[in-house]
Design a protein around this motif. Structure first.
Motif: not given
Length: 294
Positions: A183-192, A194-201, A253-260
């Motif tokens: 779901r993309p909502a939390a990713f808006q917080a990273a954009l706002d 200016g934070a990196a996203v750490q995908p974890v499997r 969100a799609r990029a993180a989902q694809r990675a995980v």
């Protein structure tokens, strides 16, 4: 620990059920050993609740070290082995992981301690609720869509202040053989922020015992984990997605989902053919899982 309800059609659900997905291995620990693990795990959790106030005056580094130690103690008390691969992003990253079990929370915190995003009901749980609140958990009112923008702002403020925030964006637990959309909502917080996203499997071997799905009672799940033989949890820290690489939350969100999910699929390809997940196509929607602690 219930998740979405019939009156909340916007909340995600998974087709996984305990009967189809959460069976333990044929050979496991003896009943005596499983009972001892349950007692040890409960004592480890209680120790964290009692000692948490003592960590309040400590700096962030010391608190994170204490959190790692406590979470690893809880994991080992339940008889689960932990394997970690990959390199973590710096603090201030949005950590996003696939969601299989209640075990995911101490597992991720044992490696990447941070402020968790959890449903508001967690605040009222015995023992764990006060501990979560003291630990800086961000609470989401899942049944109130109008509350979501405020939660996103809270996450963005935490990220901007340098905190690590941990989110399970599938919004529901899946058994580990199949997975849900991020779901993309939390990713808006990273954009706002200016934070990196750490995908974890997150993966478990064997797959079944750790899965906490559908209407599975917590007590049954605790026993299944404690009774499992040789249960191993693997946390793979995937390459971080730098701030600015994506300009909208859906593509991020799609990029993180694809990675995980690519990492999960590569693990599933190594499972025996009899372990291939079938419930997504064979379980009726009415039996779907709405289980999630986050």
């Amino acid at each position: 620990m219930s998740g979405s309800r019939p009156g909340s059609p916007w909340l995600p659900a998974a087709p996984c059920t305990p009967r189809s997905c959460a069976r333990g291995p044929a050979a496991g620990a003896s009943r005596g050993r499983a009972a001892a693990r349950l007692v040890a795990g409960g004592l480890a959790v209680l120790a964290g609740v009692l000692l948490a106030p003592l960590t309040a005056p400590l700096g962030r580094t010391a608190r994170e070290r204490a959190t790692r130690l406590w979470c690893r103690t809880v994991i080992r008390a339940f008889g689960v082995r932990l394997r970690v691969t990959g390199t973590a992003a710096t603090t201030g990253a949005l950590v996003v992981a696939n969601h299989v079990s209640w075990l995911d929370i101490p597992l991720v915190a044992a490696v990447l301690p941070g402020r968790m995003l959890a449903k508001s009901e967690v605040r009222h749980w015995p023992l764990l609720g006060p501990l979560a609140a003291r630990g800086g958990t961000l609470f989401l009112e899942r049944d109130r869509l109008r509350a979501l923008p405020g939660t996103v702002r809270d996450i963005a403020r935490a990220l901007a202040a340098g905190s690590r925030v941990v989110v399970f964006p599938e919004g529901s637990t899946w058994c580990g053989r199949a997975h849900g959309r991020f779901r993309p909502a939390a990713f808006q917080a990273a954009l706002d922020a200016g934070a990196a996203v750490q995908p974890v499997r997150v993966t478990y071997h064997p797959v079944g015992p750790a899965a906490f799905v559908g209407d599975d009672p917590l007590a049954a799940s605790l026993w299944r984990v404690a009774a499992a033989g040789g249960l191993t949890a693997e946390i793979r820290l995937l390459p971080p997605i730098p701030a600015g690489r994506h300009t909208d939350r859906r593509s991020l969100a799609r990029a993180a989902q694809r990675a995980v999910h690519t990492a999960v699929a590569s693990d599933s390809a190594n499972l025996p053919s009899s372990s291939v997940h079938q419930c997504a196509s064979s379980i009726p929607a009415a039996a779907s899982s709405s289980r999630t602690p986050s």
